[in-house]
Design a protein around this motif. Structure first.
Motif, PDB file in Angstrom:
ATOM      1  N   ILE A 133       0.831  -1.205   0.000  1.00 16.58           N
ATOM      2  CA  ILE A 133       0.000   0.000   0.000  1.00 16.58           C
ATOM      3  C   ILE A 133       0.865   1.255   0.000  1.00 16.58           C
ATOM      4  O   ILE A 133       0.594   2.227  -0.723  1.00 16.58           O
ATOM      5  N   LEU A 134       1.939   1.251   0.793  1.00 19.54           N
ATOM      6  CA  LEU A 134       2.857   2.393   0.820  1.00 19.54           C
ATOM      7  C   LEU A 134       3.466   2.640  -0.559  1.00 19.54           C
ATOM      8  O   LEU A 134       3.581   3.787  -1.007  1.00 19.54           O
ATOM      9  N   THR A 135       3.862   1.558  -1.222  1.00 20.14           N
ATOM     10  CA  THR A 135       4.450   1.693  -2.557  1.00 20.14           C
ATOM     11  C   THR A 135       3.432   2.247  -3.548  1.00 20.14           C
ATOM     12  O   THR A 135       3.745   3.136  -4.354  1.00 20.14           O
ATOM     13  N   LEU A 136       2.210   1.749  -3.500  1.00 18.61           N
ATOM     14  CA  LEU A 136       1.163   2.208  -4.422  1.00 18.61           C
ATOM     15  C   LEU A 136       0.819   3.674  -4.173  1.00 18.61           C
ATOM     16  O   LEU A 136       0.634   4.448  -5.138  1.00 18.61           O
ATOM     17  N   ILE A 137       0.738   4.069  -2.906  1.00 18.06           N
ATOM     18  CA  ILE A 137       0.424   5.467  -2.589  1.00 18.06           C
ATOM     19  C   ILE A 137       1.485   6.399  -3.160  1.00 18.06           C
ATOM     20  O   ILE A 137       1.175   7.414  -3.808  1.00 18.06           O
ATOM     21  N   HIS A 138       2.760   6.044  -2.940  1.00 17.53           N
ATOM     22  CA  HIS A 138       3.827   6.906  -3.456  1.00 17.53           C
ATOM     23  C   HIS A 138       3.865   6.896  -4.972  1.00 17.53           C
ATOM     24  O   HIS A 138       4.117   7.935  -5.602  1.00 17.53           O
ATOM     25  N   ALA A 139       3.609   5.748  -5.588  1.00 14.94           N
ATOM     26  CA  ALA A 139       3.620   5.664  -7.046  1.00 14.94           C
ATOM     27  C   ALA A 139       2.535   6.548  -7.649  1.00 14.94           C
ATOM     28  O   ALA A 139       2.766   7.245  -8.647  1.00 14.94           O
ATOM     29  N   ILE A 140       1.352   6.550  -7.038  1.00 20.06           N
ATOM     30  CA  ILE A 140       0.256   7.385  -7.540  1.00 20.06           C
ATOM     31  C   ILE A 140       0.568   8.858  -7.356  1.00 20.06           C
ATOM     32  O   ILE A 140       0.317   9.681  -8.253  1.00 20.06           O
ATOM     33  N   GLN A 141       1.151   9.217  -6.226  1.00 23.07           N
ATOM     34  CA  GLN A 141       1.459  10.617  -5.950  1.00 23.07           C
ATOM     35  C   GLN A 141       2.566  11.168  -6.837  1.00 23.07           C
ATOM     36  O   GLN A 141       2.549  12.348  -7.206  1.00 23.07           O
ATOM     37  N   SER A 142       3.542  10.317  -7.189  1.00 19.05           N
ATOM     38  CA  SER A 142       4.743  10.809  -7.879  1.00 19.05           C
ATOM     39  C   SER A 142       4.857  10.353  -9.324  1.00 19.05           C
ATOM     40  O   SER A 142       5.894  10.572  -9.949  1.00 19.05           O
ATOM     41  N   TRP A 143       3.836   9.687  -9.837  1.00 22.09           N
ATOM     42  CA  TRP A 143       3.966   9.093 -11.170  1.00 22.09           C
ATOM     43  C   TRP A 143       4.279  10.124 -12.246  1.00 22.09           C
ATOM     44  O   TRP A 143       5.117   9.903 -13.113  1.00 22.09           O
ATOM     45  N   TRP A 144       3.627  11.275 -12.210  1.00 20.88           N
ATOM     46  CA  TRP A 144       3.840  12.279 -13.255  1.00 20.88           C
ATOM     47  C   TRP A 144       5.050  13.153 -12.974  1.00 20.88           C
ATOM     48  O   TRP A 144       5.507  13.883 -13.854  1.00 20.88           O
ATOM     49  N   GLU A 145       5.581  13.085 -11.760  1.00 22.32           N
ATOM     50  CA  GLU A 145       6.741  13.890 -11.412  1.00 22.32           C
ATOM     51  C   GLU A 145       8.053  13.184 -11.706  1.00 22.32           C
ATOM     52  O   GLU A 145       9.068  13.819 -11.945  1.00 22.32           O
ATOM     53  N   ASN A 146       8.034  11.876 -11.659  1.00 27.34           N
ATOM     54  CA  ASN A 146       9.266  11.121 -11.857  1.00 27.34           C
ATOM     55  C   ASN A 146       8.963   9.863 -12.653  1.00 27.34           C
ATOM     56  O   ASN A 146       8.362   8.923 -12.141  1.00 27.34           O
ATOM     57  N   GLN A 147       9.372   9.855 -13.920  1.00 31.17           N
ATOM     58  CA  GLN A 147       9.153   8.704 -14.782  1.00 31.17           C
ATOM     59  C   GLN A 147      10.466   8.163 -15.334  1.00 31.17           C
ATOM     60  O   GLN A 147      10.515   7.607 -16.429  1.00 31.17           O
ATOM     61  N   SER A 148      11.534   8.331 -14.567  1.00 29.89           N
ATOM     62  CA  SER A 148      12.812   7.781 -15.000  1.00 29.89           C
ATOM     63  C   SER A 148      12.725   6.260 -15.047  1.00 29.89           C
ATOM     64  O   SER A 148      11.919   5.635 -14.353  1.00 29.89           O
ATOM     65  N   ARG A 149      13.552   5.670 -15.870  1.00 21.17           N
ATOM     66  CA  ARG A 149      13.522   4.216 -16.049  1.00 21.17           C
ATOM     67  C   ARG A 149      13.801   3.488 -14.746  1.00 21.17           C
ATOM     68  O   ARG A 149      13.164   2.470 -14.429  1.00 21.17           O
ATOM     69  N   LEU A 150      14.742   3.990 -13.957  1.00 21.37           N
ATOM     70  CA  LEU A 150      15.083   3.347 -12.697  1.00 21.37           C
ATOM     71  C   LEU A 150      13.931   3.419 -11.701  1.00 21.37           C
ATOM     72  O   LEU A 150      13.635   2.446 -11.002  1.00 21.37           O
ATOM     73  N   TYR A 151      13.253   4.569 -11.668  1.00 15.84           N
ATOM     74  CA  TYR A 151      12.128   4.735 -10.748  1.00 15.84           C
ATOM     75  C   TYR A 151      10.982   3.782 -11.100  1.00 15.84           C
ATOM     76  O   TYR A 151      10.422   3.112 -10.225  1.00 15.84           O
ATOM     77  N   VAL A 152      10.644   3.714 -12.375  1.00 15.63           N
ATOM     78  CA  VAL A 152       9.566   2.826 -12.819  1.00 15.63           C
ATOM     79  C   VAL A 152       9.913   1.374 -12.515  1.00 15.63           C
ATOM     80  O   VAL A 152       9.074   0.592 -12.046  1.00 15.63           O
ATOM     81  N   LEU A 153      11.169   1.005 -12.763  1.00 18.64           N
ATOM     82  CA  LEU A 153      11.612  -0.366 -12.495  1.00 18.64           C
ATOM     83  C   LEU A 153      11.539  -0.678 -11.000  1.00 18.64           C
ATOM     84  O   LEU A 153      11.107  -1.764 -10.604  1.00 18.64           O
ATOM     85  N   LEU A 154      11.939   0.277 -10.183  1.00 17.81           N
ATOM     86  CA  LEU A 154      11.925   0.078  -8.736  1.00 17.81           C
ATOM     87  C   LEU A 154      10.494  -0.120  -8.227  1.00 17.81           C
ATOM     88  O   LEU A 154      10.229  -1.021  -7.426  1.00 17.81           O
ATOM     89  N   VAL A 155       9.575   0.699  -8.699  1.00 14.46           N
ATOM     90  CA  VAL A 155       8.176   0.583  -8.289  1.00 14.46           C
ATOM     91  C   VAL A 155       7.588  -0.747  -8.744  1.00 14.46           C
ATOM     92  O   VAL A 155       6.895  -1.438  -7.983  1.00 14.46           O
ATOM     93  N   ASN A 156       7.859  -1.130  -9.990  1.00 12.36           N
ATOM     94  CA  ASN A 156       7.346  -2.400 -10.511  1.00 12.36           C
ATOM     95  C   ASN A 156       7.877  -3.586  -9.705  1.00 12.36           C
ATOM     96  O   ASN A 156       7.135  -4.530  -9.401  1.00 12.36           O
ATOM     97  N   HIS A 157       9.156  -3.539  -9.370  1.00 12.54           N
ATOM     98  CA  HIS A 157       9.746  -4.611  -8.569  1.00 12.54           C
ATOM     99  C   HIS A 157       9.080  -4.694  -7.199  1.00 12.54           C
ATOM    100  O   HIS A 157       8.740  -5.788  -6.726  1.00 12.54           O
ATOM    101  N   ASN A 158       8.913  -3.543  -6.552  1.00 14.00           N
ATOM    102  CA  ASN A 158       8.300  -3.542  -5.227  1.00 14.00           C
ATOM    103  C   ASN A 158       6.894  -4.121  -5.256  1.00 14.00           C
ATOM    104  O   ASN A 158       6.536  -4.959  -4.428  1.00 14.00           O
ATOM    105  N   ILE A 159       6.096  -3.669  -6.214  1.00 13.75           N
ATOM    106  CA  ILE A 159       4.715  -4.148  -6.308  1.00 13.75           C
ATOM    107  C   ILE A 159       4.689  -5.646  -6.580  1.00 13.75           C
ATOM    108  O   ILE A 159       3.919  -6.394  -5.952  1.00 13.75           O
TER     109      ILE A 159
END
Length: 235
Positions: A133-159
């Protein structure tokens, strides 16, 4: 972090060997079964702790190293670990062990009286759900602010990791209540090994992505994995 990665990657082989010996050990008695089971449970618990550490640290980084969040996660982790060790190593009794009923197999198997062992998986499932839930909340809040490849990969891995861990834990909660013990012991071992495999493979993938970024829009910074941070392109 490198030492933790190496231990987490190769400890499953020791755990698997111990697992096989536990279920096929000759000339066992309840006392010996208890010792073997405690060793195996200890190895499994260590595997889960090491695997979870990779993703707890990632969640901490995702939330910009929020100290309050870190303290909350650390306290929750401590409670789960203490409760798990208490249930596995204190409440268990030698009478809860029995040899296999299969002819020619004399290994150790826990009897249905050890049903309380589903509680650590219940605690782990709640812990995984909270981090998911923490990961999803942060991903929703920051999705349009940070779309770097590493960030997207990190979020996908966590989920993916938290979802898999949650499903495994729920399965191990249901199994001892509905099915025979043989299914329970197999699924327990599968969860411990799979979590370690997922953690090490995803960590290696993230490390490789950090070393070999693709595209000119990448915002990656080549720094140690334990110190990964994300640049905000809007600043």
């Amino acid at each position: 972090m490198k030492a933790l990665y190496i231990v987490t990657r190769y400890l499953p082989f020791i755990f698997l060997a111990m697992d096989i010996y536990l279920y096929f050990a000759p000339n066992v008695n309840p006392g010996k079964c208890r010792v073997l089971e405690n060793i195996q449970s200890g190895l499994g618990t260590v595997l889960v702790i090491f695997s979870e550490y990779f993703f707890v640290s990632r969640t901490y980084v995702l939330w910009n190293k929020n100290r309050i969040l870190l303290a909350a996660i650390a306290c929750t982790s401590f409670i789960v670990i203490v409760a798990t060790f208490g249930i596995v190593f204190v409440t268990d009794v030698p009478a809860a062990y029995a040899t296999s009923t299969i002819p020619g197999i004399t290994g150790c198997y826990q009897s249905p009286s050890s049903y309380q062992l589903f509680i650590p998986f219940l605690l782990l499932s709640l812990f995984e759900m909270g981090l998911l839930i923490l990961t999803l909340i942060h991903a929703i809040q920051s999705w349009w602010e940070n779309q770097s490849r590493l960030y997207v990969l990190l979020v996908n891995h966590n989920i993916s990791y938290y979802a898999c861990g949650f499903l495994f834990s729920v399965t191990n909660i249901i199994t001892p209540l509905l099915l025979q013990d043989s299914y329970q012991t197999i699924l327990n071992s599968v969860q411990f090994i799979m979590l370690a495999i997922l953690a090490t493979r995803m960590h290696l993938h993230l490390w490789q992505a950090n070393r070999h970024p693709h595209g000119s829009t990448s915002l990656l910074v080549h720094i140690p994995m334990s110190d990964i941070s994300f640049a905000n392109p809007t600043e």
